[in-house]
Design an enzyme around this catalytic site. Structure first.
Site, mmCIF file in Angstrom:
data_model
loop_
_atom_site.group_PDB
_atom_site.id
_atom_site.type_symbol
_atom_site.label_atom_id
_atom_site.label_comp_id
_atom_site.label_asym_id
_atom_site.label_seq_id
_atom_site.Cartn_x
_atom_site.Cartn_y
_atom_site.Cartn_z
ATOM 1 N N GLU A 21 30.747 28.065 52.988
ATOM 2 C CA GLU A 21 31.904 28.950 52.781
ATOM 3 C C GLU A 21 31.922 29.499 51.362
ATOM 4 O OE1 GLU A 21 35.264 30.723 51.618
ATOM 5 O OE2 GLU A 21 34.976 28.728 50.826
ATOM 6 N N ASP A 31 31.017 22.647 53.052
ATOM 7 C CA ASP A 31 30.221 22.670 51.816
ATOM 8 C C ASP A 31 31.029 22.336 50.569
ATOM 9 O OD1 ASP A 31 31.492 25.156 52.475
ATOM 10 O OD2 ASP A 31 30.347 26.151 50.887
HETATM 11 NI NI NI Z 1 37.764 26.311 49.968
#
Ligand code: NI
Length: 395
Positions: free
Chosen positions: A141, A83
């Site tokens: 994340e 991401d």
């Molecule tokens: Ni990172």
């Protein structure tokens, strides 16, 4: 293993141009949180092309690839996150983000590309494998609660003995590595406070209960928790990052709101800091006749590098680069990572991959709007992934 390592490097080098192209393509098309369909598609397609057994939609949009070796009893997992961040890229590379308000300013584009590259090289050296290998491409994340718990719920760690992840690190030069054994990254918690006083005329403070004064003192006293309650040889930070209150110059507002973050490396310190914050809040508001609301949200758990995995990664690194290019032990940091969830479950190691280049002006830290990586680092990242896999379960 030595000859194998030089063959691995040659092979990583031969895949470099295509991995750079993949990284730049992902960089130009950043996706956020779980909405990483395009990036996941690139990873899945690359793995399928190698004959790797692929599962998609793991943890909503994650991709898992398995190479299985007949007779192997052990399995190593290698993890990349996919991401981007909801921010504007202010640098101007030829591969600049094409999406307004989204940018790969944490290098997850490079993480994804490197793991694809590693999968290609590992497939080439498949006959050398002594253990099964799992490739994990993970969404979200950056955004709490993270993509790792969703992937774990879908069984991503089932049958995995050890897990390794890499993060590009611009504070180190490309060609360098660092490992922090033990607690490596902090647990980033968030707290929200409302202090409820009594509003009134600014010229008649004795008829009001001033939440701005109480809030200001609260912020100041919070700093004494780290200074006076935490062992000076341990780590903790408390930062108040928002303070909202009032509407005009001649009115004492009825309440104020504050938000902040607590970062710690150990559970007992985290528990004690949290408790002290509420003690201060409770004591201070009661002294002034005010009241409060307090909420505390625990963030990603501490990313913990298990001694055996850290030592293993360190010994592999020494085959890849000169020892002068390895920082070991690297000091812990209070940034957070959802890799922490994996590391709380099975033996794990999270490795910092040097990605800076002072000569080329690549010096900006992750999350800086001008962040970039020296793409040369991807050869080392790939070589690390590949060497971890090939050395696993090898006596
Ligand atoms: Ni990172």
């Amino acid at each position: 293993m030595k000859t194998l390592v030089s063959n691995i490097f040659d092979s990583c080098q031969s895949h470099f141009d295509e991995i750079v192209a993949i990284r730049r393509d992902i960089h130009m098309h950043p996706e956020l949180e779980f909405d990483v369909h395009r990036t996941a598609g690139i990873a899945a397609e690359a793995l399928e092309g190698l004959g790797v057994k692929v599962r998609t939609g793991v943890g909503k949009t994650g991709v898992v690839g398995d190479i299985e070796i007949s007779g192997a009893t052990k399995r190593i997992a290698l993890r990349a996150d996919m991401d981007a961040l909801p921010m504007q890229e202010l640098g101007n590379p030829s591969y600049k983000s094409k999406v307004d308000g989204k940018a790969h300013m944490c290098g997850h584009d490079a993480h994804t590309a490197m793991l694809i590259g590693a999968a290609r090289v590992i497939s080439q050296f498949k006959d050398e494998l002594k253990a099964n290998v799992r490739f994990i491409f993970q969404p979200s994340e950056e955004k709490f609660p993270g993509g790792a718990p969703a992937m774990m719920e879908d069984g991503v760690l089932e049958g995995v003995d050890e897990i390794y992840g890499l993060h590009v690190w611009p504070l180190l030069e490309a060609g360098q590595f660092a490992i922090c054994p033990g607690p490596a990254l902090g647990q980033p918690d968030v707290f929200e406070v409302e202090i409820k006083g009594k509003g009134g005329h600014a010229a008649f403070p004795h008829l009001a209960i001033d939440p701005i004064l109480i809030g200001s003192q609260f912020v100041t006293v919070l700093q004494s928790i780290v200074a006076r309650n935490v062992d000076p040889l341990e780590s903790a930070v408390i930062s108040v990052t928002q303070f909202h209150g009032g509407t005009t110059d001649n009115v004492i507002p009825p309440s104020v709101k504050l938000t902040g973050t607590v970062r710690t490396l150990k559970k007992d310190i985290q528990v004690s800091v949290r408790e002290k914050i509420e003690n201060v809040l409770s004591g201070m508001t009661s002294a002034y006749g005010a009241s409060y609301n307090f909420s505390y949200q625990e963030g990603y758990p501490v990313t913990y590098n298990h001694e055996s995995c850290a030592t293993n990664a360190f010994s592999i690194m020494k085959m890849l680069v000169d020892e002068g290019n390895i920082s070991y032990p690297y000091p812990p940091l209070l940034g957070g990572e959802d890799f922490g969830y994996y590391s709380q479950k099975i033996p794990a190691c999270f490795i910092f991959l040097g990605a800076g280049n002072k000569e080329k002006g690549i010096v900006n830290m992750c999350h800086d709007p001008r962040f970039d990586v020296d793409e040369k680092c991807m050869i080392y990242g790939m070589a690390m992934h590949v060497s971890l896999a090939l050395s696993f379960a090898r006596d």
